[in-house]
Enzyme design. Structure first.
Site, PDB file in Angstrom:
ATOM      1  N   HIS A 120     -26.727  30.036   2.762  1.00 34.94           N
ATOM      2  CA  HIS A 120     -28.074  30.564   2.921  1.00 34.94           C
ATOM      3  C   HIS A 120     -28.653  30.264   4.301  1.00 34.94           C
ATOM      4  O   HIS A 120     -28.391  29.222   4.894  1.00 34.94           O
ATOM      5  CB  HIS A 120     -28.994  29.989   1.837  1.00 34.94           C
ATOM      6  CG  HIS A 120     -29.078  28.489   1.846  1.00 34.94           C
ATOM      7  ND1 HIS A 120     -29.906  27.795   2.696  1.00 34.94           N
ATOM      8  CD2 HIS A 120     -28.434  27.548   1.114  1.00 34.94           C
ATOM      9  CE1 HIS A 120     -29.788  26.496   2.489  1.00 34.94           C
ATOM     10  NE2 HIS A 120     -28.890  26.322   1.531  1.00 34.94           N
ATOM     11  N   ASP A 121     -29.419  31.207   4.820  1.00 34.10           N
ATOM     12  CA  ASP A 121     -30.153  31.069   6.082  1.00 34.10           C
ATOM     13  C   ASP A 121     -29.260  30.926   7.309  1.00 34.10           C
ATOM     14  O   ASP A 121     -29.739  30.559   8.388  1.00 34.10           O
ATOM     15  CB  ASP A 121     -31.141  29.893   6.021  1.00 34.10           C
ATOM     16  CG  ASP A 121     -32.153  30.050   4.895  1.00 34.10           C
ATOM     17  OD1 ASP A 121     -33.168  30.727   5.103  1.00 34.10           O
ATOM     18  OD2 ASP A 121     -31.905  29.502   3.800  1.00 34.10           O
ATOM     19  N   GLY A 138     -25.459  26.016   4.877  1.00 31.64           N
ATOM     20  CA  GLY A 138     -26.728  26.679   5.112  1.00 31.64           C
ATOM     21  C   GLY A 138     -27.384  26.317   6.432  1.00 31.64           C
ATOM     22  O   GLY A 138     -27.193  25.227   6.968  1.00 31.64           O
TER      23      GLY A 138
END
Length: 268
Positions: A120-121, A138
């Site tokens: 994520h991100d 992430g």
């Protein structure tokens, strides 16, 4: 004309360009957009809030845009944005962002080999190669033309500079400056990616100046700030400037030299 296998499961709200190919048993959820020329093979899954550009190829079993793997994630609107010309091989996973209204971003012409993962991100640039079983945690930033070899693991919030190359089985827990070859557990800098620099069109003079900067930073015995000051006394070519600015922006600290790591062991 779309070529959609009759066993594919596609939400009516998905926006799919006219010449997209979707294979057997693929699943495409709502709030998804897929650009022209993209091929989605059997059993791939495209989750909601994912946008995919043109001419991507998504191989069997890949999952793009699933929820972030974080115990603190709340089901807030987050996104996965993928550019053009990427390849995602078998069972690649790329997760959407954790931070509300933010996106995991994959640029253009990247190649993710089988079983690799971007969390994520993450922000992945262009023409990055992520080899099989490599795991990018992430909030990691990977600049353009990076090579991440097999089974490399990268700690969250790390930054990997342009044209860096990571050796197989390495564990990255600090930032890797641009143009550097690094490897080991934890990863340490062993030299410059000279082949990559040549292919990128960096001149012999530019490569020589970058080698001087690398030696000053990693082999002069100066601390980081003093080494940067010494580098800046010389010619600041575009590559050297990027090398210096990347190090200045580091919040995790950059990787040590391989010689330093060998002298002190892996426990640093």
């Amino acid at each position: 004309m779309k070529q959609i296998h009759p066993t594919a499961v596609i939400d009516a709200a998905a926006e799919i360009a006219d010449d997209v190919t979707v294979g057997p048993y693929a699943v495409i959820e709502g709030d998804v957009s897929i650009g022209r020329g993209t091929v989605i093979e059997s059993h791939a899954c495209i989750k909601r809030r994912t946008s995919i550009g043109e001419n991507n190829r998504i191989h069997a079993g890949a999952v793009l845009g699933d929820l972030p793997q974080s115990l603190s994630f709340k089901d807030v609107p987050t996104f996965l944005r993928i550019g053009a010309g990427n390849t995602f091989r078998e069972h690649v996973t790329v997760h959407r962002a954790m931070v509300e209204n933010e996106a995991t971003v994959i640029g253009d012409h990247n190649y993710f080999m089988a079983l690799s993962h971007a969390g994520h991100d993450c922000v992945i640039g262009n023409r990055v190669i992520v080899t099989s079983c490599a795991l990018i945690a992430g909030h990691t930033v990977v600049e353009d033309n990076v090579v991440i070899s097999g089974a490399v693991v990268i700690h969250q919030f790390s930054r990997i500079g342009r044209l860096a190359m990571l050796s197989g089985l390495s564990a990255v827990n600090r930032d890797i400056p641009p143009f550097v070859i690094a490897g080991g557990r934890p990863a340490a800098a062993s030299g410059l990616n000279v082949v990559g620099l040549r292919r990128a069109g960096v001149t012999q003079a530019g490569r020589t100046r970058l080698k001087e900067a690398f030696k000053t930073f990693y082999a002069s015995g100066l601390n980081a700030s003093r080494a940067i000051e010494e580098i800046e006394k010389g010619e600041m070519t575009p590559e050297v400037r990027h090398f210096v600015e990347f190090i200045r922006r580091s919040t995790r600290g950059v990787c040590r030299s391989a010689e330093w790591a060998e002298k002190r062991g892996a426990d640093f």
